[in-house]
Design a protein around this motif. Structure first.
Motif: not given
Length: 447
Positions: A279-287, A276-277
């Motif tokens: 999978n969230h890396l994409k959201t973090i990288k977009e920031t 689950c974490y």
């Protein structure tokens, strides 16, 4: 710097609790979920290639064949404890003092999980596939075997449920598989694709790992079969060392012997997985706006969101949603008819692909209709398979895990109350046979 700030914040939360909308919630750190290199840095212990690398016991590594292996586990090996770690009793294991030792309520052994995404799927299982396809030995696949396995996998695509974002692909591309694909292959289609395509002893070795992890991933099977899973994993490590050599048992493979203890304390393996974490890396990288000071950028973007940040609290409430109302003229049960239902996080649709299910009395059926009589009464209407038999018999009969070869689909529809539905299944075509495998990694017990 960030770890120092973290220790201050954790101690404050542990002492004063978490204030949300004026209400104080007690706070404690349940788990640290990191891959092995990150754990060694945070805990200030030797990396996964060191002589005393195991984080759960005091086994000593042996360097051979350009690898540190941990195949030789003697009676002198002792489990690590929070106290022994704090006292640094095993000097080979430590390379400094972690700032986390100053945090109340954190044990540098008990609070750190063996993350199955990296340790198991990208680690031990990926290594097993490397051995089977690249190491020289009597276990090597022939070109005909590889072609047959690939044909099976590509044939599974049409029946692959929507629970899997990545569908089966060629086995020749195993080295490109993502962790989710490795998980799918180990738990489900691999046990069908490899059957009759490798030596019996190698297939049995694969089944040892498959059965153990399938049990540890299932909320239903874990309480009754956890001791067997522990035995299967120990046998897998021992037998793989005999077959492939001691240098096969690197850090990840050895650590499988500690995985059951993790599940005894924290439940199924998905409870402490990094999926689950990641999978969230994409959201973090977009920031991120550049590669300069990425951590500082993430913190600033997070602070900019301010009050828009959502806080999720645990809830045990079950949810049922119905979709696509229709009329089936053959239906004899009274009530509103639907084509799709969402039970908690599990999606069922009419048909074989997303409508194969298993009941609490181990009957496998295909969903033909969904009836809602009222808000407390939902029926699954389905045709059951009359014939069931084991897919494999080692290290146990597959039927004990709910895995069946099925046939003889009845023409008679039967009604099953929702509370009698155990879970969703993947129906795989294997030649002239059908194999039903309940999905355990993503579909929690419905009841």
């Amino acid at each position: 710097m960030f770890l120092g700030d973290l220790t201050i914040e954790l101690n404050d939360l542990h002492t004063n609790g978490y204030n949300h909308n004026g209400e104080i919630y007690p706070f404690e750190v349940e788990n640290f979920i990191l891959d092995a290199p990150a754990r060694s840095l945070v805990k200030c212990c030797v990396s996964h290639g060191g002589y005393g690398a195991c984080e759960k016991c005091t086994v000593r590594g042996v360097y051979a064949e350009d690898r540190m292996n941990y195949a030789l586990v003697g009676p002198e090996v002792q489990p690590r404890t929070d106290q022994s770690f704090a006292n640094q009793e095993d000097r080979v294991h430590h390379c400094g003092h972690s700032p986390l030792q100053m945090v109340n309520g954190i044990g540098l052994v008990s609070s750190f999980r063996l993350d199955t995404m990296h340790l198991l799927y990208k680690g031990a299982f990926s290594r097993l596939l490397d051995v089977l396809f690249t190491w020289e030995g009597p276990w090597n696949f022939t070109a005909e075997n590889i072609l047959a396995v690939t044909e099976k996998l590509l044939g599974f695509v049409v029946s692959c449920p929507g629970d899997f974002n990545r569908k089966p692909r060629k086995i020749e591309e195993y080295y490109k598989y993502k962790a989710t694909e490795l998980r799918r292959f180990l738990l489900y289609d691999g046990v069908v694709a490899f059957k009759n395509q490798m030596q019996d002893n190698i297939y049995n070795l694969f089944c040892l790992l498959h059965c153990a992890i399938y049990i540890l991933a299932s909320q239903h099977l874990l309480p009754n079969f956890i001791d067997q899973a522990e035995l299967f994993l120990k046998h897998f490590v021992q037998y793989s060392a005999q077959v492939f050599g001691n240098h096969f048992v690197v850090y990840n493979v050895h650590s499988l012997t500690h995985l059951v203890d993790e599940c005894r304390m924290h439940g199924v393996v998905e409870n402490f997985s990094a999926f689950c974490y990641e999978n969230h890396l994409k959201t973090i990288k977009e920031t991120l706006r550049s590669g300069y000071l990425p951590l500082e950028q993430i913190v600033k973007r997070d602070s900019e969101r301010g009050n828009n940040r959502q806080v999720k609290l645990k809830s045990n409430d079950n949810s049922v949603q119905l979709f696509k109302q229709h009329i089936d003229p053959l239906e004899q049960e009274n009530g509103h008819q639907y084509q799709k239902i969402l039970v908690n996080s599990v999606v069922f649709k009419l048909g074989e692909k997303n409508g194969c299910f298993i009941t609490t009395d181990r009957r496998v059926a295909i969903l033909k209709n969904i009836i809602c009589r009222n808000e407390n009464s939902v029926l699954f209407i389905g045709n059951c398979f009359a014939n069931t038999e084991d897919l494999y018999n080692y290290p146990l009969n597959s039927s004990q895990l709910g895995i069946f070869k099925v046939g003889g689909l009845s023409l008679v529809r039967e009604a099953f109350p929702l509370e009698n539905i155990l879970g969703k299944c993947w129906l795989l075509k294997d030649g002239d046979s059908l194999v039903s495998i309940p999905l355990v990694h993503s579909t929690p017990l419905l009841h």
